[in-house]
Design a protein around this motif. Structure first.
Motif, PDB file in Angstrom:
ATOM      1  N   LEU A   1       3.458 -10.279   0.839  1.00  0.00           N
ATOM      2  CA  LEU A   1       2.309  -9.665   0.164  1.00  0.00           C
ATOM      3  C   LEU A   1       1.317  -9.128   1.197  1.00  0.00           C
ATOM      4  CD1 LEU A   1       0.548 -11.164  -2.935  1.00  0.00           C
ATOM      5  CD2 LEU A   1      -0.788 -10.144  -1.107  1.00  0.00           C
ATOM      6  N   MET A   2       1.037  -9.946   2.224  1.00  0.00           N
ATOM      7  CA  MET A   2       0.053  -9.531   3.240  1.00  0.00           C
ATOM      8  C   MET A   2       0.552  -8.351   4.059  1.00  0.00           C
ATOM      9  SD  MET A   2      -1.720 -12.988   4.609  1.00  0.00           S
ATOM     10  CE  MET A   2      -2.721 -11.974   5.663  1.00  0.00           C
ATOM     11  N   TYR A   3       1.820  -8.392   4.480  1.00  0.00           N
ATOM     12  CA  TYR A   3       2.383  -7.279   5.248  1.00  0.00           C
ATOM     13  C   TYR A   3       2.360  -5.992   4.427  1.00  0.00           C
ATOM     14  CZ  TYR A   3       4.076  -9.854   9.335  1.00  0.00           C
ATOM     15  OH  TYR A   3       4.161 -10.577  10.505  1.00  0.00           O
ATOM     16  N   ALA A   4       2.631  -6.113   3.128  1.00  0.00           N
ATOM     17  CA  ALA A   4       2.638  -4.935   2.254  1.00  0.00           C
ATOM     18  C   ALA A   4       1.244  -4.323   2.159  1.00  0.00           C
ATOM     19  CB  ALA A   4       3.149  -5.318   0.863  1.00  0.00           C
ATOM     20  N   VAL A   5       0.220  -5.177   1.968  1.00  0.00           N
ATOM     21  CA  VAL A   5      -1.161  -4.691   1.860  1.00  0.00           C
ATOM     22  C   VAL A   5      -1.601  -4.040   3.175  1.00  0.00           C
ATOM     23  CG1 VAL A   5      -3.566  -5.420   1.616  1.00  0.00           C
ATOM     24  CG2 VAL A   5      -1.838  -6.315   0.057  1.00  0.00           C
ATOM     25  N   GLU A   6      -1.198  -4.630   4.300  1.00  0.00           N
ATOM     26  CA  GLU A   6      -1.598  -4.106   5.617  1.00  0.00           C
ATOM     27  C   GLU A   6      -0.705  -2.945   6.071  1.00  0.00           C
ATOM     28  OE1 GLU A   6      -1.389  -7.571   8.034  1.00  0.00           O
ATOM     29  OE2 GLU A   6      -3.138  -8.519   7.114  1.00  0.00           O
ATOM     30  N   GLU A   7       0.260  -2.565   5.185  1.00  0.00           N
ATOM     31  CA  GLU A   7       1.175  -1.453   5.460  1.00  0.00           C
ATOM     32  C   GLU A   7       1.946  -1.662   6.769  1.00  0.00           C
ATOM     33  OE1 GLU A   7      -1.071   2.132   5.217  1.00  0.00           O
ATOM     34  OE2 GLU A   7      -1.253   2.033   3.038  1.00  0.00           O
ATOM     35  N   LYS A   8       2.371  -2.893   6.995  1.00  0.00           N
ATOM     36  CA  LYS A   8       3.189  -3.229   8.151  1.00  0.00           C
ATOM     37  C   LYS A   8       4.642  -3.396   7.712  1.00  0.00           C
ATOM     38  CE  LYS A   8      -0.431  -5.759  10.679  1.00  0.00           C
ATOM     39  NZ  LYS A   8      -0.809  -7.091  11.242  1.00  0.00           N
ATOM     40  N   GLU A   9       5.544  -3.334   8.686  1.00  0.00           N
ATOM     41  CA  GLU A   9       6.953  -3.551   8.392  1.00  0.00           C
ATOM     42  C   GLU A   9       7.156  -4.995   7.928  1.00  0.00           C
ATOM     43  OE1 GLU A   9      11.324  -3.380  10.600  1.00  0.00           O
ATOM     44  OE2 GLU A   9       9.541  -2.531  11.570  1.00  0.00           O
TER      45      GLU A   9
END
Length: 570
Positions: free
Chosen positions: A373-381
């Motif tokens: 969820l956090m990686y998705a929000v931060e637009e990271k791989e």
């Protein structure tokens, strides 16, 4: 009966850790010991167990409660070859080691074979003796703790936290103790293991003294709750919720009694002052005698100490910038690592103002879901991403507390680290740190030297400065004491943003969650309500399944009877 009478113990500190502590533990009681970090809870267990002695006072133990066994906090690792059976039956393990060493002597050509044979026979007899002695003691404990024969051969280090707790309990139960002393037995347990532990403690038939921060566990098992505070013991009959109610009333009474006494002292002092003034004006000795009598009454008073205020942290999770209604949506999300699928074709929606708790067994993928969820929000791989659609809402800002807290620079001081998140004058910065329990020289403490609870408080202080609209917490209550947990709960209930968290703290879940999401076999199942609502729904689902299964069996039986009837008719 275990009686603690006016026990004092300073542990090398300037102030007494225990200062006139007194209370009783009756045979068969389950007694929970609670209190802030460093108040002396574990020290108290050591004193009861005879590992240490008080500076003064008495610990009297009746003859039928002399045999004690203590469950320490679970060791992280033993030697890799140590099995469950070795841990449960250490005497047998040691005897086996001696027998093996004796047998190796037969291969030594220079050895005295007669002595080698005598040593071997002694070791063999000793092994048979200890094996027979422990066999009958351990059978009941194994059954109560659900330890199977297959489990005995497994290596201890590969066990889960819950399994290790069961094994360690079995070890101390094999000694057939009259009193069990348990130091934080609920640490690192999943819900299934917690339920098993509760059942065991309630049904073991022993006197149990347990130190725990798990408020739900205490509510479930405790006959009596003892608060250790300022070196004294305050006893409540009942669990944690009852203790909270009575403790609040006690503190209010202590505060009022102190105020009333101070008012009475002020009144008497003022009366004595006036009488002396009258005596001087009228040159009358009687006024001076009356004033002296009043002052004597004041001196004879048993003056109450001013109640100490608990050092509470100040939490105010205000929000700056509202996120949209749709926070995040996962559709068919699959995450895997090293040929193992963690989240499998998972669907999950998070909406504005949700307060959702993610639960599941250890290893079910709770932290993986949070990180994704956090990686998705931060637009990271996204690590381990295989497939699935992800949609993110707009204007999202996140405050995050991980399960394991690490800082980039462990040598950085508390004040320097906090300065990164704070905008404002230095005096206000220091005042803010005081609100989070960092007083005096502690603001210059290196972060690497902070306790787990202090690290959580520092992260909370930084999160509050960010005024984020989503809070993501992974086991946030693991390292904080009950007082801080209560403060955190009150603040989160006032929070206007969205909360998603992982927790095994059932009391915390009951307070905060408006829905519970069970992560199981890579899928997620959502239930409306808190933890108690979730368990009630599970029981209801189980009853419905059993009813449907019974109806199916009855239907099969009826069809068989009908078919046989038609067969006979034909």
């Amino acid at each position: 009966m275990i009686s603690l009478i006016d026990v004092k113990y300073d542990h090398g500190y300037k102030e007494k850790l225990l200062d006139g502590l007194s209370f009783e533990i009756k045979k068969g009681e389950i007694v929970a010991i609670v209190g802030g970090n460093g108040c002396g809870k574990s020290t108290l267990l050591k004193l009861i167990n005879g590992e240490d002695t008080p500076d003064s006072g008495t610990i009297a133990i009746s003859q039928d409660m002399k045999v004690m066994a203590k469950l320490e906090q679970i060791p992280e690792r033993l030697e890799d070859n140590i099995t469950v059976q070795d841990v449960i039956m250490p005497d047998v393990y040691n005897a086996q080691q001696e027998l093996e060493a004796a047998s190796l002597e037969f291969a030594n050509p220079d050895a005295n074979m007669k002595k080698v044979e005598e040593r071997y026979n002694r070791a063999l007899n000793h092994l048979e003796e200890v094996s027979n002695n422990i066999a009958h003691k351990i059978s009941t404990a194994k059954q109560k703790l659900n330890i199977t024969d297959d489990m005995l051969g497994r290596h201890y280090n590969v066990l889960s936290g819950g399994e290790k707790t069961r094994v360690n309990l079995c070890t101390i139960m094999s000694k057939d103790p009259e009193v069990l002393l348990l130091d934080e037995p609920t640490n690192h347990l999943d819900f299934e293991a917690l339920a098993e532990l509760e059942t065991f403690v309630k049904n073991c038939g022993k006197t149990v003294v347990v130190v725990s921060h798990d408020r739900y566990f205490i509510d479930k098992v405790a006959d009596k709750t003892v608060l250790i505070e300022n070196g004294k013991a305050y006893v409540t009959n009942g669990g944690y919720t009852k203790f909270l109610e009575e403790n609040k009333l006690r503190k209010e009474k202590e505060e009022q009694d102190y105020i009333n006494q101070q008012n009475e002292i002020n009144r008497l002092e003022e009366a004595a002052k006036k009488l002396r003034a009258f005596g001087r004006i009228g040159d009358n000795e009687n006024f001076f005698k009356r004033a002296k009598a009043i002052e004597g009454r004041i001196e004879k008073m048993d003056t109450l100490d001013k109640p100490k205020e608990a050092q509470k942290i100040n939490l105010d999770f205000s929000v700056q910038g509202k996120a949209g209604n749709d926070i995040i949506k996962f559709k068919g999300l699959t995450i895997g690592f090293a040929d193992k699928i963690i989240l499998n074709d998972l669907d999950f929606n998070l909406y504005h103002s949700d307060r959702i708790c993610i639960i599941g067994k250890n290893g079910a993928g709770k932290s993986t879901l949070i990180h994704t969820l956090m990686y998705a929000v931060e637009e990271k791989e996204i690590p381990g991403y295989i497939s699935g659609d992800i949609k993110i809402g707009g204007n999202i800002s996140i405050g995050y507390i991980p399960q394991e807290i690490h800082f980039d620079n462990e040598n950085e001081t508390v004040i320097d680290n906090f300065r990164e998140a704070f905008t404002g004058e230095e005096t206000r910065l220091r005042a803010t740190l005081v609100h989070f329990g960092f007083r005096g020289e502690t603001i210059f403490k290196p972060i690497g030297k902070l306790s787990g609870g202090e690290k959580v408080r520092l992260l909370l202080a930084k999160i509050i400065q960010s005024k984020c609209n989503i809070l993501i917490f992974d086991e946030p209550t693991n390292h904080i004491d009950a007082e801080t947990r209560n403060t955190l709960e009150a603040a989160l209930l006032e929070y206007k943003g969205t909360i998603i968290f992982v927790s095994h703290d059932r009391y915390f879940i009951n307070k905060i969650a408006t829905s519970v999401a069970l992560l199981e076999d890579g899928k997620i199942h959502r239930y409306v309500g808190n933890y108690d609502d979730f368990t009630h729904q599970l029981e209801k689902d189980k009853e419905n399944k059993e009813r449907l299964d019974n109806e199916k069996e009855k239907s099969k039986l009826n069809n068989k009877i009908i078919n046989n009837s038609f067969k006979d008719w034909k």
